[in-house]
Design a protein around this motif. Sequence first.
Motif, PDB file in Angstrom:
ATOM      1  N   LYS A   1      -6.624   6.268  -3.714  1.00  0.00           N
ATOM      2  CA  LYS A   1      -7.993   5.873  -4.033  1.00  0.00           C
ATOM      3  C   LYS A   1      -8.934   5.852  -2.822  1.00  0.00           C
ATOM      4  O   LYS A   1     -10.121   5.564  -2.973  1.00  0.00           O
ATOM      5  CB  LYS A   1      -7.983   4.468  -4.659  1.00  0.00           C
TER       6      LYS A   1
ATOM      7  N   ALA B   1     -10.240  11.492  -8.795  1.00  0.00           N
ATOM      8  CA  ALA B   1      -8.869  11.818  -8.390  1.00  0.00           C
ATOM      9  C   ALA B   1      -8.824  13.223  -7.825  1.00  0.00           C
ATOM     10  O   ALA B   1      -9.570  14.113  -8.241  1.00  0.00           O
ATOM     11  CB  ALA B   1      -7.944  11.707  -9.592  1.00  0.00           C
TER      12      ALA B   1
ATOM     13  N   GLU C   1      -9.425  -3.070  -3.130  1.00  0.00           N
ATOM     14  CA  GLU C   1      -8.653  -2.690  -4.297  1.00  0.00           C
ATOM     15  C   GLU C   1      -7.176  -2.657  -3.921  1.00  0.00           C
ATOM     16  O   GLU C   1      -6.745  -1.801  -3.133  1.00  0.00           O
ATOM     17  CB  GLU C   1      -9.093  -1.336  -4.841  1.00  0.00           C
TER      18      GLU C   1
ATOM     19  N   ALA D   1      -3.617  -2.449  -5.666  1.00  0.00           N
ATOM     20  CA  ALA D   1      -2.832  -2.260  -6.888  1.00  0.00           C
ATOM     21  C   ALA D   1      -1.529  -3.043  -6.785  1.00  0.00           C
ATOM     22  O   ALA D   1      -0.927  -3.142  -5.713  1.00  0.00           O
ATOM     23  CB  ALA D   1      -2.544  -0.774  -7.101  1.00  0.00           C
TER      24      ALA D   1
ATOM     25  N   GLN E   1      -1.956  -5.062   1.991  1.00  0.00           N
ATOM     26  CA  GLN E   1      -1.344  -5.525   0.751  1.00  0.00           C
ATOM     27  C   GLN E   1      -1.109  -7.027   0.800  1.00  0.00           C
ATOM     28  O   GLN E   1      -1.279  -7.733  -0.194  1.00  0.00           O
ATOM     29  CB  GLN E   1      -0.009  -4.804   0.536  1.00  0.00           C
TER      30      GLN E   1
ATOM     31  N   HIS F   1       0.156   0.630  -2.707  1.00  0.00           N
ATOM     32  CA  HIS F   1       0.404   1.272  -3.996  1.00  0.00           C
ATOM     33  C   HIS F   1      -0.722   2.204  -4.451  1.00  0.00           C
ATOM     34  O   HIS F   1      -0.555   2.907  -5.443  1.00  0.00           O
ATOM     35  CB  HIS F   1       0.619   0.204  -5.079  1.00  0.00           C
ATOM     36  N   ASN F   2      -1.845   2.177  -3.766  1.00  0.00           N
ATOM     37  CA  ASN F   2      -2.985   2.982  -4.243  1.00  0.00           C
ATOM     38  C   ASN F   2      -3.688   3.723  -3.119  1.00  0.00           C
ATOM     39  O   ASN F   2      -4.908   3.755  -3.046  1.00  0.00           O
ATOM     40  CB  ASN F   2      -3.977   2.111  -5.016  1.00  0.00           C
TER      41      ASN F   2
ATOM     42  N   LEU G   1       2.923   0.753  -8.157  1.00  0.00           N
ATOM     43  CA  LEU G   1       2.710   2.090  -7.618  1.00  0.00           C
ATOM     44  C   LEU G   1       1.926   2.968  -8.594  1.00  0.00           C
ATOM     45  O   LEU G   1       2.262   3.057  -9.768  1.00  0.00           O
ATOM     46  CB  LEU G   1       4.062   2.741  -7.312  1.00  0.00           C
ATOM     47  N   GLU G   2       0.866   3.603  -8.085  1.00  0.00           N
ATOM     48  CA  GLU G   2       0.072   4.507  -8.919  1.00  0.00           C
ATOM     49  C   GLU G   2       0.571   5.943  -8.838  1.00  0.00           C
ATOM     50  O   GLU G   2       0.482   6.688  -9.800  1.00  0.00           O
ATOM     51  CB  GLU G   2      -1.400   4.421  -8.500  1.00  0.00           C
TER      52      GLU G   2
ATOM     53  N   PHE H   1      -7.387  -1.341   1.032  1.00  0.00           N
ATOM     54  CA  PHE H   1      -6.566  -0.797  -0.051  1.00  0.00           C
ATOM     55  C   PHE H   1      -5.100  -1.052   0.278  1.00  0.00           C
ATOM     56  O   PHE H   1      -4.719  -1.258   1.435  1.00  0.00           O
ATOM     57  CB  PHE H   1      -6.824   0.701  -0.250  1.00  0.00           C
TER      58      PHE H   1
END
Length: 506
Positions: free
Chosen positions: A122, A491, A139, A141, A98, A118-119, A144-145, A115
């Motif tokens: 994925k 997903a 990726e 994010a 992050q 927050h993701n 938070l997803e 990654f």
Amino acid sequence: MSSGNRSEAVDVQKSYEVRTYGCQMNVHDSERLSGLLEGAGYVRAPEGSDGDADVVVFNTCAVRENADNKLYGNLGRLAPMKAKRPGMQIAVGGCLAQKDRDTIVKRAPWVDVVFGTHNIGKLPVLLERARIQEEAQIEIAESLEAFPSTLPTRRESAYAAWVSISVGCNNTCTFCIVPALRGKEKDRRTGDILAEIEALVSEGVSEITLLGQNVNAYGSDIGDREAFSKLLRACGSIEGLERVRFTSPHPRDFTDDVIAAMAETPNVMPQLHMPMQSGSDRILKAMRRSYRQERFLGIIEKVRAAMPDAAISTDIIVGFPGETEEDFEQTMHAVREARFANAFTFQYSKRPGTPAADMDGQIPKAVVQERYMRLSALQEQISWDENKKQVGRTLDVMVAEGEGRKDGATRRLSGRAPDNRLVHFTQPERAVRPGDVVTVEITYAAPHHLLAEGTPLAVRPTRAGDAWEKRDTEAAAKPAGVMLGLPGIGAPDPLPAAAAPACGIG
């Protein structure tokens, strides 16, 4: 990539390995990463694979000095292995991912996926995309997803589980980078938390640990200052849930209603881990900790008044910038007064991205080390003295898996007392399983464990033990390898409705 290569990949067994660094939140996230990968068709690599897997995932921590150097050292060791194994993939997630983002692929171009915190959901999609496009996928994010607990899981324990009740933190401690990486606090709905716990209990789990960066601030996001104590009390009404713990609280938010809920809810254990960090009011102010020594010791006094047998542990940082000998002596005084069952003590080290890293008054390493040794010696003696008070007591010990490294040689088993003290005990004549409860009398105390040398007084088989036995039997019956198809894209399937926890924590 040619269609021939793609077809060939379909028939190859794909294995994964997840390497976890850092706090309880990362441990919880790694269980979810494992669940996601297994849901996508991967199988876990055998223990000791040491990178010999088709996918190696690093779930990183950013709060320790030289965390990035350790990561790149580990990535460097995998580079030649990957060069020899076409199709092998490496992913980096967690707090360091992050924070560093594009830097990781620049310094280690053989990494396939980066990654963020927050993701994590994925990861399977990003791995597949990297394989098809033959280029790194990054990726991160910014928000938070999905709560980690809403994702598929591969829990390490059949009888105990983490349950995330919040993520992020609203504090601004000068030594901690977690708020910048995990964001502001976001609370889960109480109904979702209780539904998850009930689902876990239905699977045989008998102990849960409520997890959050600042776990007892739960409710600040939903406007209810007593939400955490209400949640503890609600856990008390869940049939089959024998033990409830939580980590890590903050003294600022540790209110009397929480103490009352702990004392009055039978399945909430008499155990508290509450980070003090320093006993010096001046250093606490520099740390931006919103309490002072008197307030902290007052909480300890109230907890002990309500729960005389409670075991209290803490975190302490030695050598924070500007710490004088007088400041350090205040920490020693607080430790003598609090009489912690144990303490996780850390020598201060610069953590990139934190205000403290740029403060004046950085303490020489030799001074920090000397103070650390004095504090450790004091706490070691206190831990031993407090453990000696347990000799002669009769305790219900939940049998654990992997807690006693010498159990095989000593013909003992190990487990945790209600207050979370580690207990080694003589094997009973009848078989017991992790998750079962054994009643023992404590005969000896060491600084970091208790010993019950006599024959156990009672053995209580539990549903948690049944769950462990079922998992163990299924694992033993599973074939050595299976031929798997490509990981699924998109997903993961939603969980059932009923199923819809010493970095900077604390």
